[in-house]
Design an enzyme around this catalytic site. Structure first.
Site, PDB file in Angstrom:
ATOM      1  N   CYS A  98       0.833  -1.205   0.000  1.00 21.10           N
ATOM      2  CA  CYS A  98       0.000   0.000   0.000  1.00 21.10           C
ATOM      3  C   CYS A  98       0.868   1.254   0.000  1.00 21.10           C
ATOM      4  O   CYS A  98       1.773   1.390   0.826  1.00 21.10           O
ATOM      5  CB  CYS A  98      -0.907   0.009   1.219  1.00 21.10           C
ATOM      6  SG  CYS A  98      -2.005   1.436   1.289  1.00 21.10           S
ATOM      7  N   ASN A 209      -1.319  -9.844  -9.133  1.00 24.17           N
ATOM      8  CA  ASN A 209      -2.350  -8.842  -8.869  1.00 24.17           C
ATOM      9  C   ASN A 209      -2.028  -7.604  -9.711  1.00 24.17           C
ATOM     10  O   ASN A 209      -0.878  -7.329 -10.014  1.00 24.17           O
ATOM     11  CB  ASN A 209      -2.348  -8.509  -7.367  1.00 24.17           C
ATOM     12  CG  ASN A 209      -3.245  -7.336  -7.002  1.00 24.17           C
ATOM     13  OD1 ASN A 209      -2.822  -6.421  -6.308  1.00 24.17           O
ATOM     14  ND2 ASN A 209      -4.478  -7.343  -7.441  1.00 24.17           N
ATOM     15  N   GLY A 211      -4.482  -4.862 -12.464  1.00 28.76           N
ATOM     16  CA  GLY A 211      -5.005  -4.676 -13.811  1.00 28.76           C
ATOM     17  C   GLY A 211      -5.763  -5.851 -14.390  1.00 28.76           C
ATOM     18  O   GLY A 211      -6.091  -5.846 -15.581  1.00 28.76           O
TER      19      GLY A 211
END
Length: 331
Positions: A98, A209, A211
């Protein structure tokens, strides 16, 4: 349930702040019995120092279910992981991906890509405190790092610490100059690098992970050798497209799920939530995309978004919204 989480990780719904709360997860579970679901990120300090154990609340029906933790202190993460395991989670995941300012200021999230040694210490401490799988979600690198160099080193160090499952967001994170939203779209995707990591680390369970917007794409990655695929926004905004056929297509079990039946199956859950003092929109805000791309989708969204926020709104709002969809879907 640990083994269940490993097999379920063939497809997973990404942890997404403000989205993948317990109501969202219950709804998603009705669409797919097999897909691995993740919580929103929960910070270790909130659990250990803040005593915010309500953040661990979930329904038994949500399993297989993983708890994502944010933090950078090994002992604190170990305590938080123990709380999560005691609460019944099937997997504890460490957020190293993140890019938000709040996460950076706490020295965790994507900034940890710069400190693989610390991540390894965190993983080791967490693994020592729980019996369930400890996994990592990361980026391919941050800022001016060279992913081809830093990602193999990162994986080598966390593997040595005992982490054998990792989900790689196939983009860099730019910690300066891009917002969290921009970091989800602007840095270019490098799927080839993630596939190369699977070739270089064949003993690790590697999920990709970033798109990925369809089950066709997910199947292509799996057929090319990856162990799992994690889908984020597409699973949230078009849950029927991603999840209603997931069990049949990804896990070769069950049949496609009827979204109309899912709405009906949500009624008892809504009634329990309202009886406990909750509001309808806290649940239905996650259901707006259920009929995306299908006849009546706009009528469904409008009826639900306008009706669910009214005082005293109950499951009848949801069923009346469904009445606007069903005739169009059958036409």
């Amino acid at each position: 349930m640990t083994g269940k989480a490993i097999s379920a990780a063939r497809l997973s719904v990404a942890p997404m702040m403000d989205w993948t709360d317990r109501h969202c997860r219950y709804f998603h579970r009705l669409l797919s019995r097999e897909t691995l679901l993740y919580t929103e990120m929960v910070t270790a300090p909130a659990l250990v120092r803040g005593g915010a154990l309500h953040l661990l609340d979930h329904n038994p029906e949500e399993h297989p279910l993983a708890l994502q933790l944010g933090g950078s202190d090994p002992e604190e993460l170990a305590q938080a992981a123990r709380l999560g395991a005691d609460a019944g989670y099937d997997e504890i995941n460490l957020n190293c991906g993140c890019p938000s300012d709040r996460v950076q200021s706490g020295t965790f999230g994507a900034v940890l890509m710069k400190e693989p040694g610390r991540v390894a210490e965190c993983v080791s401490a967490m693994r020592a405190s729980v019996d369930v799988n400890v996994t990592v979600k990361c980026r391919i690198g941050v800022d001016d790092q060279q992913p081809q160099e830093v990602l193999p080193d990162f994986l080598t160090q966390i593997r040595a610490a005992g982490c054998m499952r990792v989900t790689i967001h196939a983009r860099k994170a730019w910690l300066q100059g891009l917002s969290p939203k921009e970091n989800r779209d602007i840095p270019p995707l490098d799927y080839d690098l993630v596939h190369q990591m699977k070739a270089d680390f064949p003993d690790m369970h590697i999920s990709i992970n970033g798109g990925i917007t369809s089950l066709d794409q997910a199947q292509a990655h799996l057929e090319a050798g990856l162990d799992g695929v994690m889908i984020g926004r597409a699973a949230y905004h078009q849950p029927t497209d991603i999840l209603a056929q997931a069990d049949m297509r990804i896990y070769q079990t069950g049949a496609a799920v009827d979204p109309i039946a899912v709405v009906q199956d949500m009624v008892p859950y809504v009634e329990r939530h309202l009886a406990n003092g909750g509001r309808l929109h806290q649940i239905t805000r996650h259901m707006l995309g259920l009929f995306a791309g299908r006849p009546g989708a706009r009528a469904w969204r409008r009826a639900l978004s306008e009706g669910a926020v009214q005082n005293g709104a109950g499951p009848e709002v949801m069923l009346q919204a469904l009445d606007r969809v069903a005739p169009m879907a059958e036409a």
